[in-house]
Motif scaffolding. Sequence first.
Motif, PDB file in Angstrom:
ATOM      1  N   PRO A  57       0.815  -1.226   0.000  1.00  0.00           N
ATOM      2  CA  PRO A  57       0.000   0.000   0.000  1.00  0.00           C
ATOM      3  C   PRO A  57       0.844   1.269   0.000  1.00  0.00           C
ATOM      4  O   PRO A  57       0.461   2.266  -0.612  1.00  0.00           O
ATOM      5  CB  PRO A  57      -0.822  -0.132   1.284  1.00  0.00           C
ATOM      6  N   MET A  58       1.977   1.245   0.682  1.00  0.00           N
ATOM      7  CA  MET A  58       2.822   2.436   0.693  1.00  0.00           C
ATOM      8  C   MET A  58       3.354   2.745  -0.700  1.00  0.00           C
ATOM      9  O   MET A  58       3.440   3.910  -1.108  1.00  0.00           O
ATOM     10  CB  MET A  58       3.966   2.264   1.691  1.00  0.00           C
ATOM     11  N   ARG A  59       3.719   1.723  -1.425  1.00  0.00           N
ATOM     12  CA  ARG A  59       4.172   1.940  -2.807  1.00  0.00           C
ATOM     13  C   ARG A  59       3.023   2.475  -3.657  1.00  0.00           C
ATOM     14  O   ARG A  59       3.224   3.348  -4.505  1.00  0.00           O
ATOM     15  CB  ARG A  59       4.710   0.642  -3.398  1.00  0.00           C
ATOM     16  N   ARG A  60       1.806   1.985  -3.414  1.00  0.00           N
ATOM     17  CA  ARG A  60       0.638   2.472  -4.153  1.00  0.00           C
ATOM     18  C   ARG A  60       0.411   3.952  -3.864  1.00  0.00           C
ATOM     19  O   ARG A  60       0.074   4.730  -4.765  1.00  0.00           O
ATOM     20  CB  ARG A  60      -0.602   1.658  -3.766  1.00  0.00           C
ATOM     21  N   MET A  61       0.580   4.373  -2.621  1.00  0.00           N
ATOM     22  CA  MET A  61       0.441   5.791  -2.286  1.00  0.00           C
ATOM     23  C   MET A  61       1.384   6.643  -3.121  1.00  0.00           C
ATOM     24  O   MET A  61       1.000   7.701  -3.639  1.00  0.00           O
ATOM     25  CB  MET A  61       0.769   6.020  -0.807  1.00  0.00           C
ATOM     26  N   GLU A  62       2.612   6.200  -3.233  1.00  0.00           N
ATOM     27  CA  GLU A  62       3.634   6.982  -3.922  1.00  0.00           C
ATOM     28  C   GLU A  62       3.398   7.047  -5.422  1.00  0.00           C
ATOM     29  O   GLU A  62       4.018   7.863  -6.105  1.00  0.00           O
ATOM     30  CB  GLU A  62       5.019   6.409  -3.629  1.00  0.00           C
ATOM     31  N   MET A  63       2.510   6.210  -5.943  1.00  0.00           N
ATOM     32  CA  MET A  63       2.189   6.237  -7.360  1.00  0.00           C
ATOM     33  C   MET A  63       1.144   7.291  -7.695  1.00  0.00           C
ATOM     34  O   MET A  63       0.921   7.591  -8.864  1.00  0.00           O
ATOM     35  CB  MET A  63       1.697   4.851  -7.804  1.00  0.00           C
ATOM     36  N   ILE A  64       0.496   7.861  -6.672  1.00  0.00           N
ATOM     37  CA  ILE A  64      -0.499   8.901  -6.913  1.00  0.00           C
ATOM     38  C   ILE A  64       0.227  10.205  -7.224  1.00  0.00           C
ATOM     39  O   ILE A  64       1.109  10.626  -6.475  1.00  0.00           O
ATOM     40  CB  ILE A  64      -1.416   9.071  -5.682  1.00  0.00           C
TER      41      ILE A  64
END
Length: 266
Positions: A190-197
């Motif tokens: 999820p943290m990596r997903r956040m950084e993709m925004i």
Amino acid sequence: MYLTKQINSVKICYDECGMADRPALVLLTGWAHDLRLYDELLPYLSRKYWVIRVCWRGHGQKRDDIDDFGVEEQISDTISLLESLEVDKFYLVSHSHGGWPALGIADKLGRVRVPCLLMIDQIMTQPPPEFAVGLQAMQEKKTWKAARQGLYDNWMAGSDNKAVETHFIYSFGGFGHKFIAAAYEKYGTPMRRMEMIENPPLIRHIFSHPLNQPEYRKLHEDLSRKHSWFSFADLEGETHFPSLEIPEKVAQQIDQLVQEADRDIQ
């Protein structure tokens, strides 16, 4: 009162409380839970917000078999439901693996419409081996009941909290979970997903589990130093269900994040 709307050719169950002229607060559950996950929170929120609780397809009062679905369907269903309710800007709350569609909604709609996202007790690393094994066992007819009990025992961590126990008895069910594994396979964590925004909203992760793991807390500290939009709070609770166990702490975190988001917009 439970309400339903025909969304994307399926029935989506939801409810709402508070006043429609107040700021909209949308609550998304995790896998295998219905909107009762937030029952204990409503007294703290309903005077301040227009609270909309959303069930995933097949997770409402009438739990008919439905076709398999994933994060993209969850995103589309939620956005379409909110559009049908004429909700434009809203604050977002998710629990556990409901964080995957929540991040997708924030990414798709942008920071103006979703100023902040409060994520409750989601695994921010790759799933631990014992959790992955338990999910796999839940796909087998012979082992799914024992596996479900094993996951619940882990989430309770010895607590005797009655609100959480009641939720398990009356809500937690044997829903499919393939989209959980697929999300981790696609995004990593999820943290990596956040950084993709591209332009993330304010995101805060509040949690109690895993218990007593300093390296997990350090992971959050590192991300908060790296990105000003991320913050976290260790609630120091007992279970995986702080919205039921310690709702006053969760409500306080929601209020704080909403206030920070409003100041950020100004």
